[in-house]
Design a protein around this motif. Structure first.
Motif, mmCIF file in Angstrom:
data_model
loop_
_atom_site.group_PDB
_atom_site.id
_atom_site.type_symbol
_atom_site.label_atom_id
_atom_site.label_comp_id
_atom_site.label_asym_id
_atom_site.label_seq_id
_atom_site.Cartn_x
_atom_site.Cartn_y
_atom_site.Cartn_z
ATOM 1 N N VAL A 498 26.171 17.311 39.487
ATOM 2 C CA VAL A 498 25.777 16.555 40.669
ATOM 3 C C VAL A 498 26.389 17.183 41.911
ATOM 4 C CG1 VAL A 498 25.653 14.303 41.759
ATOM 5 C CG2 VAL A 498 25.793 14.457 39.268
ATOM 6 N N PHE A 499 25.506 17.680 42.775
ATOM 7 C CA PHE A 499 25.947 18.278 44.032
ATOM 8 C C PHE A 499 25.348 17.477 45.182
ATOM 9 C CE2 PHE A 499 26.110 22.837 42.027
ATOM 10 C CZ PHE A 499 27.293 22.500 41.368
ATOM 11 N N ASP A 500 26.208 16.932 46.034
ATOM 12 C CA ASP A 500 25.687 16.243 47.213
ATOM 13 C C ASP A 500 26.714 16.285 48.333
ATOM 14 O OD1 ASP A 500 27.555 14.326 46.489
ATOM 15 O OD2 ASP A 500 26.119 12.695 46.264
ATOM 16 N N GLY A 501 26.482 15.472 49.360
ATOM 17 C CA GLY A 501 27.366 15.504 50.511
ATOM 18 C C GLY A 501 28.656 14.739 50.286
ATOM 19 N N ALA A 502 28.518 13.491 49.847
ATOM 20 C CA ALA A 502 29.712 12.667 49.714
ATOM 21 C C ALA A 502 29.445 11.437 48.879
ATOM 22 C CB ALA A 502 30.201 12.227 51.090
ATOM 23 N N GLY A 503 30.456 11.075 48.080
ATOM 24 C CA GLY A 503 30.447 9.820 47.344
ATOM 25 C C GLY A 503 31.889 9.557 46.949
ATOM 26 N N LEU A 504 32.261 8.304 46.986
ATOM 27 C CA LEU A 504 33.660 7.987 46.685
ATOM 28 C C LEU A 504 33.941 8.218 45.201
ATOM 29 C CD1 LEU A 504 36.385 6.839 47.674
ATOM 30 C CD2 LEU A 504 35.495 4.564 47.115
ATOM 31 N N GLY A 505 35.029 8.944 44.928
ATOM 32 C CA GLY A 505 35.416 9.192 43.548
ATOM 33 C C GLY A 505 36.389 8.156 43.033
ATOM 34 N N ASP A 506 36.603 8.132 41.716
ATOM 35 C CA ASP A 506 37.478 7.097 41.159
ATOM 36 C C ASP A 506 38.961 7.387 41.422
ATOM 37 O OD1 ASP A 506 38.078 9.029 39.235
ATOM 38 O OD2 ASP A 506 36.606 8.224 37.817
ATOM 39 N N GLY A 596 27.976 19.802 49.435
ATOM 40 C CA GLY A 596 27.261 19.746 50.711
ATOM 41 C C GLY A 596 28.119 20.290 51.844
ATOM 42 N N ARG A 597 29.407 19.941 51.819
ATOM 43 C CA ARG A 597 30.308 20.407 52.872
ATOM 44 C C ARG A 597 30.589 21.906 52.739
ATOM 45 N NH1 ARG A 597 29.354 15.671 53.897
ATOM 46 N NH2 ARG A 597 27.488 16.845 54.431
ATOM 47 N N LEU A 598 30.503 22.436 51.511
ATOM 48 C CA LEU A 598 30.658 23.885 51.347
ATOM 49 C C LEU A 598 29.465 24.618 51.977
ATOM 50 C CD1 LEU A 598 32.271 26.266 50.199
ATOM 51 C CD2 LEU A 598 31.064 25.956 48.027
ATOM 52 N N PHE A 599 28.268 24.044 51.807
ATOM 53 C CA PHE A 599 27.094 24.598 52.497
ATOM 54 C C PHE A 599 27.333 24.596 54.009
ATOM 55 C CE2 PHE A 599 23.316 25.698 50.051
ATOM 56 C CZ PHE A 599 23.631 25.254 48.786
ATOM 57 N N ASP A 600 27.879 23.483 54.512
ATOM 58 C CA ASP A 600 28.166 23.398 55.949
ATOM 59 C C ASP A 600 29.091 24.535 56.377
ATOM 60 O OD1 ASP A 600 26.755 21.067 55.842
ATOM 61 O OD2 ASP A 600 28.466 19.740 56.175
ATOM 62 N N ALA A 601 30.159 24.731 55.585
ATOM 63 C CA ALA A 601 31.161 25.730 55.949
ATOM 64 C C ALA A 601 30.520 27.115 56.041
ATOM 65 C CB ALA A 601 32.293 25.723 54.921
ATOM 66 N N VAL A 602 29.713 27.457 55.043
ATOM 67 C CA VAL A 602 29.089 28.783 55.038
ATOM 68 C C VAL A 602 28.075 28.898 56.176
ATOM 69 C CG1 VAL A 602 27.651 30.364 53.681
ATOM 70 C CG2 VAL A 602 29.535 29.129 52.584
ATOM 71 N N ALA A 603 27.348 27.810 56.432
ATOM 72 C CA ALA A 603 26.373 27.836 57.528
ATOM 73 C C ALA A 603 27.069 28.082 58.868
ATOM 74 C CB ALA A 603 25.587 26.527 57.565
ATOM 75 N N ALA A 604 28.222 27.475 59.060
ATOM 76 C CA ALA A 604 28.956 27.687 60.311
ATOM 77 C C ALA A 604 29.467 29.124 60.384
ATOM 78 C CB ALA A 604 30.122 26.697 60.417
ATOM 79 N N LEU A 605 30.008 29.590 59.261
ATOM 80 C CA LEU A 605 30.544 30.957 59.212
ATOM 81 C C LEU A 605 29.521 32.012 59.600
ATOM 82 C CD1 LEU A 605 32.682 31.390 55.976
ATOM 83 C CD2 LEU A 605 33.342 31.901 58.322
#
Ligand code: ZN
Ligand code: ZN
Ligand code: FE
Length: 751
Positions: A498-506, A596-605
């Motif tokens: 499961v790859f997404d932007g955000a969800g609270l983990g346990d 999702g945030r890793l995609f963001d990081a690479v997109a900014a880079l």
């Protein structure tokens, strides 16, 4: 015979009537709360013939789910009749809205027909359904057609079992039905002789027109005019989120896009979704319609009014939801000018109210199968299955973004239309009204409410105050369960990726790059992306440069400030330092494993963007940018253990050094995608050995990325895995409610 399924409001009784008459059978057909009851009297072989014929050729919009037979003593009946409906528990399926059928289209364009050019023509095979229904049973008084009394000609059709408008609840004609009206930008009625002709002229002249559709208003303009498209963008404050278009016919679609057989089938289906199609190269439409995107969202006309908007001078229109920025789509006539004032130059409206706000569905095809992005108009409220008939019903309230809710009853799951992002009062109201409506429509009394682990989502708050016992479901577990329920995989464990932007983990962290060994009931976290700080929390999701800096900080520590990083040029030094400090001290910077945030990081880079205009933008743009020829891959490292930890810092480092060396962004983007496919394959193979599992379920918003799927799915299948993907609900959070419901049912079962 008892027939269950979509058998009311779709011309089922007339079909039975005509068939029985043709075969010389006696008896009756009637509607009751559970579906349709047919009694036939005649020779057994003729009755068999009847059943074969009915199964082989039900009305086009009907769906037979079950047909039970029982033998009775002959009574000596001689005639066949359509008998009075019986009341009963509401179990019949309400039909979704249906695109205008061929017969109605023929009449619409036939100058001699009494409905020639009438924008509200419909019949038992087509027309509005879900969007006009206020309550059950589905009869005219319970629809927004209640205030229109049928003229004698329409009433005669409605009463005649042999007529194709027999009991067509929205039946209407120019003499008795709804009428068009044209308003100016202030909402003042214009005395137009022919509102349609005037609107077409305005569209041709490059104006923006709000057009009332089935589930609300669209904003329309000429899609061939770059100027009109730019005007719409600037007025809507929508900088670059793709617009959908509506094309006159398939020939027009083919002029701009590639269409394969599966895509064509979706385009012309009675559901008429927006289908994402590859643009032709070159595509002679303004780039501003779907900037930096290889795909275009295209639909065909689905109401008579739409058909009448097009001609040889107007072949393709932008048709985007009638809203301002993030608001829900406008659907109430008395409020529309307030909502769309300053955007629309004119309003093409009418006096048939919209009972329910319903957006267009958005879908695409992946390897010959449907892969939905938004399941709404045309699909809802048809149920999905949940494996078997459960005694108790569940209400699942979904998550925050792209919210849907889901009600189960017996073996069926009614996943709602797209409600939207639960971030404002209007959307929360729509959410609450929607739940109340579904409960009435399907007569469901839920025993429990399922919700996301995150207690502060507005949907979770609703669940907490519902008075029902709660079943709390971790976000990414719900994603896996959604894939399982969608694919009909009800028993046994799988490797869920499961790859997404955000969800609270346990553990309280922000998850989003997860490998879960899961079944419907529970999960074990087997692997995940290494935690890095999420500086600024939710803000990081809108400002990709923050995540890039966070990753670089984990690589270089304070040394990052001395690095020459051109993407940071537009960020004031003070703000960079604030983010670094947040990352260093962990203040307002929760740990995250988000893909999702890793995609963001690479997109900014790579210099794509530091700020987002809509959710998911960087991931979408990075996907569209990725070179399809490049075969190089950045390598993730990983650390064995439970859970296994995947480290993306070598990937970020390699991308940063490629950028510094002048490697173009399309190549960097491709190497990043290839790297993800490779690490997933590697980790999944390691988990196969450890857990002896051969099935992989892929879920979460990042798998809207077709470039990634195209690389990953064949690799996994080549390694002997069977791969489960969504095909009926979206892989993004729009599919979560189904997963939550499936988890709750499984846990209820175990007590
Ligand atoms: Zn029709
Ligand atoms: Zn009439
Ligand atoms: Fe999610």
């Amino acid at each position: 015979m008892r027939v269950a399924g979509v058998v009311q409001g779709v011309g089922f009784r007339p079909r039975v009537y005509n068939l029985a008459r043709c075969l010389g059978l006696a008896g009756f057909v009637l509607n009751d709360g559970a579906g349709v009851v047919v009694e036939l009297e005649g020779a057994p072989e003729t009755i068999d013939e009847f059943i074969d014929q009915l199964k082989a050729g039900p009305p086009p919009r009907a769906r037979i789910d079950a047909l039970e037979e029982d033998e009775l003593e002959p009574r000596g009946e001689e005639a066949f009749v359509i008998a009075e409906s019986l009341p009963g528990e509401a179990e019949t399926l309400v039909s979704p809205d249906l695109a205008t059928c061929g017969d109605c289209l023929d009449e619409l364009l036939e100058p001699e027909d009494r409905r020639f050019g009438y924008p509200f023509i419909n019949c038992t095979n087509c027309g509005p359904r879900f969007t006009i229904i206020r309550g059950v049973p589905y009869d005219r008084p319970k629809t927004t057609m209640a205030s229109f009394a049928m003229c004698p000609a329409c009433q005669a059709e409605y009463d005649d079992p042999g007529n194709r408008r027999f009991h067509a609840q929205p039946n209407a004609c120019p003499a008795c039905g709804p009428r068009l009206a044209l308003w100016d930008a202030e909402g003042k009625l214009l005395e137009a002789g022919d509102p349609l002709a005037e609107v077409k002229q305005h569209l041709f002249d490059g104006r923006v027109v709000a057009v009332k559709g089935l589930g609300g208003y669209h904003l329309a303009c000429d899609a061939t005019s770059a100027e009109a498209v730019e005007t719409l963008r600037s007025r809507k404050f929508r900088e670059d989120k793709p617009f959908a278009v509506m094309a006159r016919d398939v020939a027009v679609v083919r002029r701009y896009c590639e269409v394969d057989a599966a895509e064509l089938a979706l385009l012309i289906s009675e559901k008429r979704p927006i289908v994402l199609l590859p643009k032709k190269e070159p595509c002679h439409l303004p780039e501003a319609i779907a900037p930096r995107n290889r795909y275009l969202g295209v639909m065909l006309p689905y109401t008579p009014l739409h058909h009448l908007l097009f001609d040889d001078d107007l072949e393709i229109l932008v048709m985007t939801s009638g809203n301002r920025a993030d608001e829900p789509i406008a659907y109430r006539d008395e409020r529309v000018v307030e909502h769309l004032g300053g955007i629309a130059d004119y309003y093409l409206t009418h006096d048939r109210p919209v009972a329910r706000r319903v957006d267009d569905s958005v879908t695409r095809v992946f390897r010959g199968r449907e892969y939905p992005l938004r399941r709404s108009r045309g699909y809802v409220p048809l149920p999905l299955e949940v494996g078997r008939a459960y005694e108790k019903s569940v209400l699942a309230v979904g998550a925050e973004l792209k919210n849907t809710f889901c009600l189960t009853k017996g073996a069926q799951a009614f996943v709602s239309h797209h409600v939207g992002d639960l971030e404002n009062v209007a959307t929360v109201e729509a959410f609450e009204e929607g739940i109340a409506h579904f409960r009435e429509l399907f007569d469901v009394e839920p025993a429990v409410v399922a919700r996301d682990l995150h207690p502060d989502y507005l949907a979770s708050r609703y669940a907490q105050t519902s008075g029902l016992p709660e079943v709390v479901v971790q976000h990414h577990h719900a994603h896996v369960a959604s894939v399982l329920a969608d694919a009909g995989y009800y028993e046994g464990r799988v490797i869920g990726v499961v790859f997404d932007g955000a969800g609270l983990g346990d553990d309280g962290a922000v998850w989003g790059g997860e490998f879960l060994i899961a079944d419907l009931e529970g999960y074990e976290r087997a692997a995940h992306l290494r935690y890095v700080p999420l500086p600024g929390g939710d803000r990081a999701a809108r400002e990709p440069w923050r995540m890039a800096l966070s990753w670089l900080y984990t690589l270089y520590g304070d040394g990052v400030l001395k690095k020459r990083l051109s993407f940071l040029d537009e960020i004031p030094r003070g703000r960079r330092e604030m983010v670094l400090e947040a990352a260093a001290k962990g203040v307002n910077a929760p740990p995250t494993s988000s893909m999702g945030r890793l995609f963001d990081a690479v997109a900014a880079l790579v210099g794509l963007r530091n700020f987002m205009n809509y959710e998911g933008q960087t991931a979408l743009e990075l996907e569209q940018l990725a070179s399809l020829e490049e075969e190089g891959a950045y390598e993730f490292s990983h650390e064995e253990g439970t859970p296994l930890i995947i480290d993306a810092s070598p990937v970020v480092e390699a991308a940063a050094s490629d950028v510094a060396a002048g490697v173009t962004a399309d190549v960097v983007a491709a190497r990043f995608h290839n790297g993800i496919a490779a690490i997933v394959a590697r980790v999944v193979a390691a988990l196969r050995d450890k857990y002896a599992l051969e099935t992989v379920a892929l879920g979460g918003g990042c798998f809207q990325n077709i470039t990634l799927l195209n690389k990953l799915a064949p690799t996994l299948e080549g390694a002997g895995f069977s791969v489960l993907l969504h095909s009926r609900v979206p892989t993004n959070d729009g599919g979560l409610s189904l997963g939550q419901a499936a988890v709750a049912l499984a846990r209820l079962e175990k007590g």
